[in-house]
Motif scaffolding. Sequence first.
Motif, mmCIF file in Angstrom:
data_model
loop_
_atom_site.group_PDB
_atom_site.id
_atom_site.type_symbol
_atom_site.label_atom_id
_atom_site.label_comp_id
_atom_site.label_asym_id
_atom_site.label_seq_id
_atom_site.Cartn_x
_atom_site.Cartn_y
_atom_site.Cartn_z
ATOM 1 N N ASP A 1 26.567 7.487 -8.941
ATOM 2 C CA ASP A 1 27.967 7.861 -9.119
ATOM 3 C C ASP A 1 28.133 9.382 -9.051
ATOM 4 O O ASP A 1 27.164 10.122 -8.812
ATOM 5 C CB ASP A 1 28.533 7.264 -10.412
ATOM 6 C CG ASP A 1 27.882 7.810 -11.685
ATOM 7 O OD1 ASP A 1 27.191 8.844 -11.642
ATOM 8 O OD2 ASP A 1 28.088 7.186 -12.744
ATOM 9 N N ALA A 2 29.338 9.854 -9.308
ATOM 10 C CA ALA A 2 29.642 11.280 -9.218
ATOM 11 C C ALA A 2 28.841 12.116 -10.209
ATOM 12 O O ALA A 2 28.620 13.309 -9.991
ATOM 13 C CB ALA A 2 31.140 11.507 -9.422
ATOM 14 N N ASP A 3 28.367 11.494 -11.292
ATOM 15 C CA ASP A 3 27.550 12.194 -12.290
ATOM 16 C C ASP A 3 26.062 12.112 -11.978
ATOM 17 O O ASP A 3 25.239 12.585 -12.773
ATOM 18 C CB ASP A 3 27.803 11.611 -13.681
ATOM 19 C CG ASP A 3 29.234 11.829 -14.144
ATOM 20 O OD1 ASP A 3 29.814 12.889 -13.825
ATOM 21 O OD2 ASP A 3 29.784 10.922 -14.810
ATOM 22 N N GLY A 4 25.713 11.473 -10.858
ATOM 23 C CA GLY A 4 24.309 11.325 -10.487
ATOM 24 C C GLY A 4 23.615 10.169 -11.172
ATOM 25 O O GLY A 4 22.397 10.020 -11.078
ATOM 26 N N GLU A 5 24.387 9.330 -11.878
ATOM 27 C CA GLU A 5 23.817 8.180 -12.584
ATOM 28 C C GLU A 5 23.655 6.999 -11.630
ATOM 29 O O GLU A 5 24.576 6.682 -10.877
ATOM 30 C CB GLU A 5 24.713 7.768 -13.755
ATOM 31 C CG GLU A 5 24.751 8.781 -14.866
ATOM 32 C CD GLU A 5 23.393 8.994 -15.514
ATOM 33 O OE1 GLU A 5 22.707 7.992 -15.808
ATOM 34 O OE2 GLU A 5 23.023 10.162 -15.716
ATOM 35 N N PRO A 6 22.509 6.333 -11.659
ATOM 36 C CA PRO A 6 22.299 5.167 -10.787
ATOM 37 C C PRO A 6 23.314 4.060 -11.081
ATOM 38 O O PRO A 6 23.600 3.760 -12.241
ATOM 39 C CB PRO A 6 20.888 4.701 -11.144
ATOM 40 C CG PRO A 6 20.221 5.898 -11.727
ATOM 41 C CD PRO A 6 21.312 6.642 -12.441
ATOM 42 N N VAL A 7 23.859 3.483 -10.013
ATOM 43 C CA VAL A 7 24.808 2.378 -10.144
ATOM 44 C C VAL A 7 24.383 1.155 -9.352
ATOM 45 O O VAL A 7 24.904 0.066 -9.570
ATOM 46 C CB VAL A 7 26.237 2.789 -9.722
ATOM 47 C CG1 VAL A 7 26.754 3.913 -10.609
ATOM 48 C CG2 VAL A 7 26.311 3.167 -8.257
ATOM 49 N N GLY A 8 23.469 1.314 -8.405
ATOM 50 C CA GLY A 8 23.080 0.184 -7.575
ATOM 51 C C GLY A 8 21.983 0.552 -6.607
ATOM 52 O O GLY A 8 21.384 1.628 -6.696
ATOM 53 N N ARG A 9 21.763 -0.368 -5.680
ATOM 54 C CA ARG A 9 20.687 -0.203 -4.711
ATOM 55 C C ARG A 9 21.053 -0.928 -3.423
ATOM 56 O O ARG A 9 21.948 -1.784 -3.416
ATOM 57 C CB ARG A 9 19.410 -0.792 -5.270
ATOM 58 C CG ARG A 9 19.539 -2.305 -5.434
ATOM 59 C CD ARG A 9 18.361 -2.930 -6.110
ATOM 60 N NE ARG A 9 18.465 -4.373 -6.039
ATOM 61 C CZ ARG A 9 18.088 -5.196 -6.992
ATOM 62 N NH1 ARG A 9 17.562 -4.709 -8.108
ATOM 63 N NH2 ARG A 9 18.197 -6.499 -6.853
ATOM 64 N N ALA A 10 20.337 -0.581 -2.363
ATOM 65 C CA ALA A 10 20.544 -1.264 -1.085
ATOM 66 C C ALA A 10 19.288 -1.139 -0.230
ATOM 67 O O ALA A 10 18.536 -0.168 -0.344
ATOM 68 C CB ALA A 10 21.739 -0.676 -0.346
ATOM 69 N N TRP A 11 19.117 -2.128 0.629
ATOM 70 C CA TRP A 11 17.991 -2.165 1.580
ATOM 71 C C TRP A 11 18.550 -2.529 2.940
ATOM 72 O O TRP A 11 19.126 -3.595 3.116
ATOM 73 C CB TRP A 11 16.981 -3.178 1.110
ATOM 74 C CG TRP A 11 15.866 -3.527 2.054
ATOM 75 C CD1 TRP A 11 15.440 -2.839 3.153
ATOM 76 C CD2 TRP A 11 15.013 -4.664 1.967
ATOM 77 N NE1 TRP A 11 14.379 -3.473 3.744
ATOM 78 C CE2 TRP A 11 14.098 -4.602 3.023
ATOM 79 C CE3 TRP A 11 14.936 -5.731 1.083
ATOM 80 C CZ2 TRP A 11 13.126 -5.568 3.237
ATOM 81 C CZ3 TRP A 11 13.965 -6.693 1.289
ATOM 82 C CH2 TRP A 11 13.068 -6.607 2.355
ATOM 83 N N VAL A 12 18.377 -1.632 3.896
ATOM 84 C CA VAL A 12 18.840 -1.852 5.259
ATOM 85 C C VAL A 12 17.659 -1.724 6.212
ATOM 86 O O VAL A 12 16.916 -0.743 6.169
ATOM 87 C CB VAL A 12 19.921 -0.816 5.671
ATOM 88 C CG1 VAL A 12 20.315 -0.986 7.137
ATOM 89 C CG2 VAL A 12 21.133 -0.913 4.764
#
Length: 158
Positions: free
Chosen positions: A68-79
């Motif tokens: 997020d805007a604060d640099g806190e992890p919110v999720g993940r993705a694999w492409v």
Amino acid sequence: MTTVTVRPMTEDEYDAWQAELAEEYAADQVAAGRWAADGAVERAREENADLLPAGRDTPRMLLLRGVDADGEPVGRAWVGLDHPRGAPGIAFLYDIEILESRRGAGLGRALLDAVEEATRRAGAGALELNVFGRNAVAIGLYASNGYGVVTQQMRKAL
């Protein structure tokens, strides 16, 4: 407007994600009736290892952490930048997920947008994915973000 950016996963994030992903993917396959429960997690680990033979350093794979805007992890993705069935110029989204504690705040759409941009910058002209039919929330998100059905499997219990 909710903003999410993506960055490469760290080694620790990758290791934790692999453990979680195998459990989640196996559960989805079992729930969909595609795999037997016995041995499903091991099968999921093997499939992931085949796709990621060099782990997070596997070429042509984007292993991303959404923040997020604060640099806190919110999720993940694999492409995967190369489509698993060889479709030219089409990348494939293997996994995308918002942390359970952060769901319901518009972060899924923001993460999807950031993943699409990273995929576009990596040279792909399109992004394809599979979604389980029982995942109505994800289907709605993808449809409202411009994804259309390319193929469709259907089943009826007899």
